[in-house]
Scaffold this motif. Structure first.
Motif, PDB file in Angstrom:
ATOM      1  N   VAL A 239       0.847  -1.207   0.000  1.00 23.75           N
ATOM      2  CA  VAL A 239       0.000   0.000   0.000  1.00 23.75           C
ATOM      3  C   VAL A 239       0.880   1.254   0.000  1.00 23.75           C
ATOM      4  O   VAL A 239       0.631   2.210  -0.741  1.00 23.75           O
ATOM      5  N   GLU A 240       1.936   1.202   0.802  1.00 21.65           N
ATOM      6  CA  GLU A 240       2.870   2.330   0.862  1.00 21.65           C
ATOM      7  C   GLU A 240       3.448   2.628  -0.525  1.00 21.65           C
ATOM      8  O   GLU A 240       3.552   3.766  -0.948  1.00 21.65           O
ATOM      9  N   LYS A 241       3.778   1.564  -1.239  1.00 14.53           N
ATOM     10  CA  LYS A 241       4.444   1.725  -2.542  1.00 14.53           C
ATOM     11  C   LYS A 241       3.469   2.152  -3.640  1.00 14.53           C
ATOM     12  O   LYS A 241       3.795   2.973  -4.488  1.00 14.53           O
ATOM     13  N   LEU A 242       2.256   1.566  -3.649  1.00 18.17           N
ATOM     14  CA  LEU A 242       1.368   1.773  -4.797  1.00 18.17           C
ATOM     15  C   LEU A 242       0.291   2.834  -4.586  1.00 18.17           C
ATOM     16  O   LEU A 242      -0.317   3.286  -5.547  1.00 18.17           O
ATOM     17  N   GLN A 439       4.263  -2.633 -19.588  1.00 17.73           N
ATOM     18  CA  GLN A 439       5.684  -2.692 -19.936  1.00 17.73           C
ATOM     19  C   GLN A 439       6.097  -4.117 -20.285  1.00 17.73           C
ATOM     20  O   GLN A 439       6.369  -4.939 -19.405  1.00 17.73           O
ATOM     21  N   ALA A 440       6.099  -4.377 -21.585  1.00 22.39           N
ATOM     22  CA  ALA A 440       6.394  -5.716 -22.078  1.00 22.39           C
ATOM     23  C   ALA A 440       7.739  -6.202 -21.551  1.00 22.39           C
ATOM     24  O   ALA A 440       8.721  -5.469 -21.574  1.00 22.39           O
ATOM     25  N   GLY A 441       7.771  -7.421 -21.072  1.00 21.49           N
ATOM     26  CA  GLY A 441       9.023  -8.049 -20.650  1.00 21.49           C
ATOM     27  C   GLY A 441       9.621  -7.494 -19.375  1.00 21.49           C
ATOM     28  O   GLY A 441      10.654  -7.980 -18.920  1.00 21.49           O
ATOM     29  N   ALA A 442       8.983  -6.476 -18.778  1.00 19.89           N
ATOM     30  CA  ALA A 442       9.608  -5.861 -17.594  1.00 19.89           C
ATOM     31  C   ALA A 442       9.012  -6.415 -16.308  1.00 19.89           C
ATOM     32  O   ALA A 442       7.805  -6.623 -16.216  1.00 19.89           O
ATOM     33  N   ARG A 443       9.875  -6.649 -15.331  1.00 17.62           N
ATOM     34  CA  ARG A 443       9.401  -7.005 -13.996  1.00 17.62           C
ATOM     35  C   ARG A 443       9.624  -5.774 -13.131  1.00 17.62           C
ATOM     36  O   ARG A 443      10.765  -5.393 -12.867  1.00 17.62           O
ATOM     37  N   ASN A 444       8.545  -5.114 -12.761  1.00 17.44           N
ATOM     38  CA  ASN A 444       8.701  -3.933 -11.915  1.00 17.44           C
ATOM     39  C   ASN A 444       7.463  -3.755 -11.035  1.00 17.44           C
ATOM     40  O   ASN A 444       6.576  -4.615 -11.027  1.00 17.44           O
ATOM     41  N   PHE A 445       7.415  -2.621 -10.316  1.00 21.13           N
ATOM     42  CA  PHE A 445       6.361  -2.449  -9.319  1.00 21.13           C
ATOM     43  C   PHE A 445       5.043  -1.942  -9.909  1.00 21.13           C
ATOM     44  O   PHE A 445       4.172  -1.520  -9.170  1.00 21.13           O
ATOM     45  N   ASN A 446       4.902  -1.987 -11.221  1.00 20.51           N
ATOM     46  CA  ASN A 446       3.573  -1.735 -11.790  1.00 20.51           C
ATOM     47  C   ASN A 446       2.618  -2.840 -11.347  1.00 20.51           C
ATOM     48  O   ASN A 446       1.440  -2.633 -11.186  1.00 20.51           O
TER      49      ASN A 446
END
Ligand code: ATP
Length: 614
Positions: A239-242, A439-446
């Motif tokens: 929750v803090e992050k998003l 974001q294709a192929g990306a591992r991130n906090f989306n």
């Protein structure tokens, strides 16, 4: 370019372990290649004939290659076999035999494109008598090449030409070829994520430079690398992050990327499959049905369209002209309305008895994203808007439905949904930023995944490790021939696999048997060049990259022998300099259907390590 000249380049690549040198050799090779041949050269360097999503399979086993060599060079099959036993590599056996051969049909050399075209023709030959024809055609082809050319050419149909690098290194070489650096690598990589065909990308660069690559966008019929999720240790941290975000159930099924291209007045609306068709005719066109073309790709980009006729039929009815959808398919029991476990859903991934299994194990496909609609890419559109468009698609609600989706801004609400989904037998939650692009192929906090397993003690998530080799079994395990195996994670910066665990537990007798069956065809004589392994962990048998397994463990710890993340600035804790990371009490969970480069990365392991420390 002559195949012998290409083969000399492959020999240089094979004999260096330095990635920098590899990049240099490849850049030079690509520079020297003509526009017409450069795409083919890229595939051949990777031991393939096509991008991963166009399955061009040779169906040539080692046994068949023994026959090919015997027939090609007039040597008895048992003689070929005994040389193979000694050398451990059929490519080297072929090279020797070609060197000794003085008979008819010898040729000096062929163009690379000629060899490629002939290999493609042989691979496509199917039906009655095709095995016999393949033996004869391959034998004739090998005779026409130089001994060194034969070494590499013979390895390709066997799927054994891995020279210690993947697409990752090839992309770097492309950037060097145009005199670029890190920025250019990043740009090419981004394009590769939406058009994962390195042959096509290099062709565009050769013809139009990096400027031309800007025009390359999403194409119906070509899979986009899937967006991936990060992990976080607690719901509060999420929750803090998003901030405000969407929560969806995390289902444990098969990820499907579904492409739909409807014909309007008999013409496909988006006519972008042409270039693929030219090259891979049979594969490209067979899925066309009168009204709508549907392609379905798996998480690892395999074309699995033929495995899901029920999904194809449902998608064809959608009232849109064209679309690309991302979703998860799960088998369910229509009587009890319950979802079935992952192992049951996996039974739908098959080549034979497809219709029968489809009737036995009906699916529900939960669509969770829309990447392309009516001729327009939505990759840059915010997720909230993509979701709104997805809901307007008029899904049939029977087989195709939108994944449940709730806006959340507190840990309390998140916990409530998490508990609900767990009580339904689902895996956990997916938390998604509403303003994020795809974001294709990306591992991130989306996207952040939070699974049941993250709740207890132990790792925040399981690890997908590449099986690099194994140790002979003793005692009880002697009957399987394997006592433990060495697992590694992927370091994309170096295009290398680094060791993380020696795994000897968690396998049932059946799994040990399956393990032996799966590793058989992957065995190689020497440690592959892309493996970083300490002397203490040398295996009894090495395997080329091919098998990925899911591993659970108690925690990530520092290790003096394992090489994962060694040399990187791992920690703010007291880790010794030069230490790597390893898994404590590792155990096998299941075999995974992933490409080697899709194994967990060293960055992810470092992140898990840091999460433990907080
Ligand atoms: P990854 O796909 O992140 O490499 P993985 O293969 O180990 O990891 P998990 O970590 O279990 O799989 O979770 C990610 C997968 O969860 C996705 O690839 C997708 O198949 C599946 N999934 C299930 N539900 C959803 C959802 N609502 N949104 C996105 N993905 C979902």
């Amino acid at each position: 370019m002559k195949f012998s000249s290409f083969a000399r380049c492959l020999r240089e690549l094979e004999s260096t372990a330095s990635r920098k040198e590899m990049v240099g050799i490849l850049a030079e090779l690509l520079k020297r290649s003509s526009e017409e041949e450069v795409g083919k050269i890229c595939y051949l360097c990777l031991g393939r004939l096509a991008p991963v999503y166009r399955s061009v399979e040779f169906n040539v086993a080692e046994k068949t290659m023994l026959k090919v060599l015997s027939f090609s060079f007039g040597v008895r099959e048992d003689e070929v076999r005994s040389r193979y036993k000694k050398l451990g590599d059929l490519g080297s056996v072929a090279e020797l035999l070609r060197g000794e051969y003085r008979g008819a049909g010898r040729g000096g050399d062929l163009e690379v494109a000629e060899v490629y075209n002939e290999l493609l023709r042989i691979a496509r030959d199917s039906g009655a008598g095709s095995q016999e024809r393949k033996v004869h055609s391959l034998a004739a082809l090998l005779r026409k090449l130089s001994p060194l050319g034969v070494r590499y050419c013979a390895r390709i149909p066997l799927g054994q030409l891995r020279l210690g690098f993947s697409d990752v290194t090839l992309i770097e070489a492309l950037a060097v070829m145009v005199g670029g650096g890190k920025e250019e690598v990043k740009f090419i990589r981004q394009k590769f994520n939406i058009r994962p065909d390195v042959g096509e990308i290099v062709r565009v660069i050769k013809l139009h430079g990096l400027e031309g690559l800007k025009e390359v966008g999403v194409e119906i019929g070509t899979p986009i690398l899937p967006a991936l999720a990060e992990r976080m240790p607690t719901m509060e941290k999420i929750v803090e992050k998003l901030g405000e975000f969407a929560v969806e159930p995390k289902m444990d099924g098969i990820r499907l990327q579904i492409h739909l291209n409807k014909a309007v007045n008999g013409q496909p609306l988006v006519d972008s499959l042409e270039s693929q068709r030219e090259l891979f005719n049979e594969q490209g066109s067979k899925k066309e049905s009168p009204g709508a073309l549907v392609c379905i790709f798996s998480r690892r980009l395999d074309d699995v369209t033929d495995m899901f006729p029920d999904v194809v039929a449902a998608v064809q009815k959608l009232p849109v002209d064209s679309a690309i959808m991302d979703g998860e398919a799960i088998a369910y029991n229509p009587d009890t309305e319950e979802f079935l476990p992952f192992q049951e859903t996996m039974k739908r991934k098959r080549k034979y008895n497809v219709a029968q299994k489809a009737a036995e194990l009906p699916l529900k496909v939960f669509l969770f994203d829309l990447l392309f609609l009516n001729g327009k890419s939505l990759l840059e559109t915010a997720f909230g808007e993509r979701r709104r468009l997805l809901e307007k698609l008029v899904l049939d609600g029977n087989l195709l439905m939108a994944a449940r989706h709730t806006k959340v801004n507190s840990a309390r609400k998140l916990k409530k949904l998490f508990d609900l989904y767990i009580s339904e037998g689902l895996e956990g939650v997916m938390c998604k930023r509403l303003d994020s692009p795809y974001q294709a192929g990306a591992r991130n906090f989306n996207w952040v995944k939070y699974k049941r397993s993250a709740e207890g003690v132990g790792l925040p998530d399981t690890v997908d490790g590449l099986v690099m080799g194994y140790y002979a079994g003793r005692g009880q395990r002697a009957k399987f021939g394997v006592g433990a195996f060495l697992a590694g994670v992927f370091n994309p910066q170096k295009d290398r696999f680094e060791t993380i665990a020696k795994v000897g537990t968690g396998l049932t007798d059946d799994q040990w048997r399956e393990f032996s069956r799966r590793v058989g065809p992957l065995e190689v004589k020497a440690k592959p060049a892309e493996y970083c392994v300490a002397k203490e962990l040398e295996c009894d048998a090495w395997l080329r990259p091919g098998l990925v397994v899911e591993i659970d463990a108690d925690e990530v710890t520092c290790s003096p022998v394992h090489t994962a993340a060694r040399g990187l600035n791992i920690v703010r804790t007291g880790a010794e300099n030069g230490a790597g990371l390893s898994l404590r009490f590792p155990r096998l969970v299941r075999f995974r259907d992933k490409l080697p480069e899709e194994a967990t990365t060293v960055e992810e392991i470092m992140e898990m390590y840091r999460m433990q420390q907080t």
